[in-house]
Design a protein around this motif. Structure first.
Motif, PDB file in Angstrom:
ATOM      1  N   ASP A 120      29.577 -10.622 -27.174  1.00 53.44           N
ATOM      2  CA  ASP A 120      30.452  -9.996 -28.173  1.00 53.44           C
ATOM      3  C   ASP A 120      31.586 -10.937 -28.567  1.00 53.44           C
ATOM      4  O   ASP A 120      31.925 -11.080 -29.729  1.00 53.44           O
ATOM      5  N   SER A 121      32.188 -11.589 -27.582  1.00 60.55           N
ATOM      6  CA  SER A 121      33.290 -12.510 -27.852  1.00 60.55           C
ATOM      7  C   SER A 121      33.319 -13.545 -26.736  1.00 60.55           C
ATOM      8  O   SER A 121      32.677 -13.392 -25.701  1.00 60.55           O
ATOM      9  N   PHE A 122      34.091 -14.595 -26.964  1.00 61.74           N
ATOM     10  CA  PHE A 122      34.207 -15.631 -25.942  1.00 61.74           C
ATOM     11  C   PHE A 122      34.905 -15.075 -24.702  1.00 61.74           C
ATOM     12  O   PHE A 122      34.566 -15.422 -23.577  1.00 61.74           O
TER      13      PHE A 122
END
Length: 119
Positions: free
Chosen positions: A45-47
């Motif tokens: 989803d995100s870093f």
């Protein structure tokens, strides 16, 4: 001398031959995609979400650092004892595994670069 002069004046031809004209693609898709060898086949989803689950020589998330390693003294982590049959230092091993002392002949050979062995 003349051969070198003649070679310098000769036209240089590259050894690599490229086929066709150079062309730059009109459009390149730079959208993120999962790696072909990815076990899940999906992107995170995100870093930050990836980093919270990633492991590299221990957890990468900041929560793990704030709780223990790096904030407290090493003694507070508890005693560190080797398991049965494990040793932390070569000096703890039996004497048959200790380093052998250098002989005078070996020291002389090293200092002379090996020339004393053949003299």
């Amino acid at each position: 001398m003349r051969a070198t002069f003649a070679l310098r004046n000769a036209a240089r031809t590259p050894l690599i031959r490229f086929l066709g004209r150079r062309s730059v693609p009109q459009s390149v898709d730079h959208s993120p995609r999962p790696h072909p060898a990815s076990p899940s086949g999906i992107l995170p989803d995100s870093f930050a979400a990836y980093r919270s689950k990633a492991q590299q020589h221990g957890p990468l998330g900041r929560a793990s650092f704030s709780q223990g390693i790096g904030r407290n003294a090493g003694a507070s982590l508890g005693p560190v004892q080797p398991k049965q049959g494990e040793f932390f230092d070569r000096a703890e091993l039996p004497t048959r595994f200790h380093r052998l002392p250098w002989t005078e002949a070996e020291i002389e050979a090293i200092e002379t670069g090996g020339a004393s062995l053949f003299a």
